[in-house]
Design an enzyme around this catalytic site. Structure first.
Site, PDB file in Angstrom:
ATOM      1  CE  LYS A 193     -26.651  28.543 -13.008  1.00  0.00           C
ATOM      2  NZ  LYS A 193     -25.432  29.286 -12.673  1.00  0.00           N
TER       3      LYS A 193
ATOM      4  CB  THR B 163     -26.995  32.466 -11.024  1.00  0.00           C
ATOM      5  OG1 THR B 163     -26.414  31.185 -10.768  1.00  0.00           O
ATOM      6  CG2 THR B 163     -26.390  33.077 -12.261  1.00  0.00           C
TER       7      THR B 163
ATOM      8  CG  ASP C 187     -27.584  27.634  -9.227  1.00  0.00           C
ATOM      9  OD1 ASP C 187     -27.828  28.819  -9.570  1.00  0.00           O
ATOM     10  OD2 ASP C 187     -26.484  27.088  -9.443  1.00  0.00           O
TER      11      ASP C 187
ATOM     12  CG  ASN D  25     -27.772  24.550 -13.177  1.00  0.00           C
ATOM     13  OD1 ASN D  25     -26.768  24.095 -13.712  1.00  0.00           O
ATOM     14  ND2 ASN D  25     -27.726  25.327 -12.108  1.00  0.00           N
TER      15      ASN D  25
ATOM     16  CG  ASP E 205     -25.421  22.405 -10.291  1.00  0.00           C
ATOM     17  OD1 ASP E 205     -25.111  21.810  -9.240  1.00  0.00           O
ATOM     18  OD2 ASP E 205     -24.866  23.457 -10.660  1.00  0.00           O
TER      19      ASP E 205
HETATM   20  P1  AMP Z   1     -22.934  21.134 -12.714  1.00  0.00           P
HETATM   21  O1  AMP Z   1     -21.745  21.571 -11.914  1.00  0.00           O
HETATM   22  O2  AMP Z   1     -23.682  19.988 -12.104  1.00  0.00           O
HETATM   23  O3  AMP Z   1     -23.839  22.304 -13.068  1.00  0.00           O
HETATM   24  O4  AMP Z   1     -22.360  20.607 -14.117  1.00  0.00           O
HETATM   25  C1  AMP Z   1     -21.590  21.457 -14.942  1.00  0.00           C
HETATM   26  C2  AMP Z   1     -22.006  21.298 -16.399  1.00  0.00           C
HETATM   27  O5  AMP Z   1     -21.792  19.934 -16.827  1.00  0.00           O
HETATM   28  C3  AMP Z   1     -23.494  21.557 -16.685  1.00  0.00           C
HETATM   29  O6  AMP Z   1     -23.769  22.918 -16.878  1.00  0.00           O
HETATM   30  C4  AMP Z   1     -23.715  20.727 -17.937  1.00  0.00           C
HETATM   31  O7  AMP Z   1     -23.276  21.397 -19.103  1.00  0.00           O
HETATM   32  C5  AMP Z   1     -22.816  19.503 -17.709  1.00  0.00           C
HETATM   33  N1  AMP Z   1     -23.576  18.398 -17.078  1.00  0.00           N
HETATM   34  C6  AMP Z   1     -23.852  18.260 -15.748  1.00  0.00           C
HETATM   35  N2  AMP Z   1     -24.574  17.155 -15.501  1.00  0.00           N
HETATM   36  C7  AMP Z   1     -24.751  16.543 -16.702  1.00  0.00           C
HETATM   37  C8  AMP Z   1     -25.421  15.341 -17.121  1.00  0.00           C
HETATM   38  N3  AMP Z   1     -26.035  14.570 -16.236  1.00  0.00           N
HETATM   39  N4  AMP Z   1     -25.397  15.005 -18.431  1.00  0.00           N
HETATM   40  C9  AMP Z   1     -24.758  15.824 -19.326  1.00  0.00           C
HETATM   41  N5  AMP Z   1     -24.116  16.959 -18.996  1.00  0.00           N
HETATM   42  C10 AMP Z   1     -24.107  17.333 -17.706  1.00  0.00           C
END
Ligand code: AMP
Length: 210
Positions: free
Chosen positions: A141, A180, A139, A144, A161
């Site tokens: 992109k 995606t 995934d 991520n 992610d």
């Molecule tokens: P995810 O489901 O893991 O893609 O997380 C959703 C969203 O949360 C991401 O697109 C980022 O904007 C934010 N995010 C995820 N992990 C982090 C992290 N370790 N530090 C800061 N923001 C994060």
């Protein structure tokens, strides 16, 4: 079945503002009470029953956690701790404070070739590391890929992610339809056996965007 810490995450962390959200997850800033260190807490909604379409299955959550436990690289997110309660599993992740590469790019008219290669080199370093461990991200992109600090001239990036990531086992044929649309490799759409190369298609699309 792997069990995670059953204690209440609020006892150990002060939970703060929302940083982002995914399909069945919300990510919030948090601070470890014992050390004052900031982290990102990813609250993943558990699937209640096999027939339910909402939430993430135990198998998929455990896969994400097991892959995260294995990785340690400057351009890839690290996992600090895991909690769970009845409704959610909470991943305590390294905080990446500079926002998504997606937003960074959206704010700019264009990147210089030097800036584009600087991002790409780091993305490739992270992907090379994952692939050396037979981990396909599946995934990749700009949403991520996160920046540690967006205000410096040469921001460092981290891949995040691992919700779709899989260990590629050469003995087994792995097929799946996910990802995606803009970034997904043809073999995913065609329901053909998948491997590490699927990530390289996504890296190609990211390179074009950069
Ligand atoms: P995810 O489901 O893991 O893609 O997380 C959703 C969203 O949360 C991401 O697109 C980022 O904007 C934010 N995010 C995820 N992990 C982090 C992290 N370790 N530090 C800061 N923001 C994060």
């Amino acid at each position: 079945m792997t069990t995670f810490k059953q204690e209440n995450v609020d006892e150990y962390y002060d939970i703060g503002e929302e940083l982002g959200s995914g399909h069945f997850a919300v990510v919030r800033k948090c601070r470890e009470k014992s050390t004052g260190t900031e982290f990102a807490a990813k609250f993943i909604k558990k699937r209640r029953s096999k027939s339910s379409k909402r939430g993430v299955s135990r198998e998929d959550i455990e896969r994400e956690v097991n892959i995260l436990k294995e990785i340690q690289h400057p351009n890839v997110i690290t996992l600090h701790d895991v909690f769970e309660n009845k409704a959610e599993v909470v991943l305590i992740l390294e905080l990446v404070a500079g926002g998504e590469l997606f937003d960074f790019l959206a704010e700019k008219e264009s990147l210089t070739e030097e800036q584009a290669t600087m991002f790409l080199k780091q993305i490739l370093d992270g992907v090379l590391y994952l692939h050396s461990k037979q981990i396909a991200h599946f995934d990749l992109k700009p949403e991520n890929i996160m920046l540690l600090n967006r205000t410096v001239p040469h921001p460092r990036i981290k891949l995040i992610d691992f919700g779709l990531a899989h260990k590629i086992d050469f003995g087994n044929e792995f097929k799946n339809i996910f990802g995606t649309p803009e970034f997904v490799a043809p073999e995913v759409v065609n329901y053909e056996p998948l491997g590490l190369a699927a990530d390289m298609w996504s890296v190609g699309v990211i390179t074009y965007i950069l």
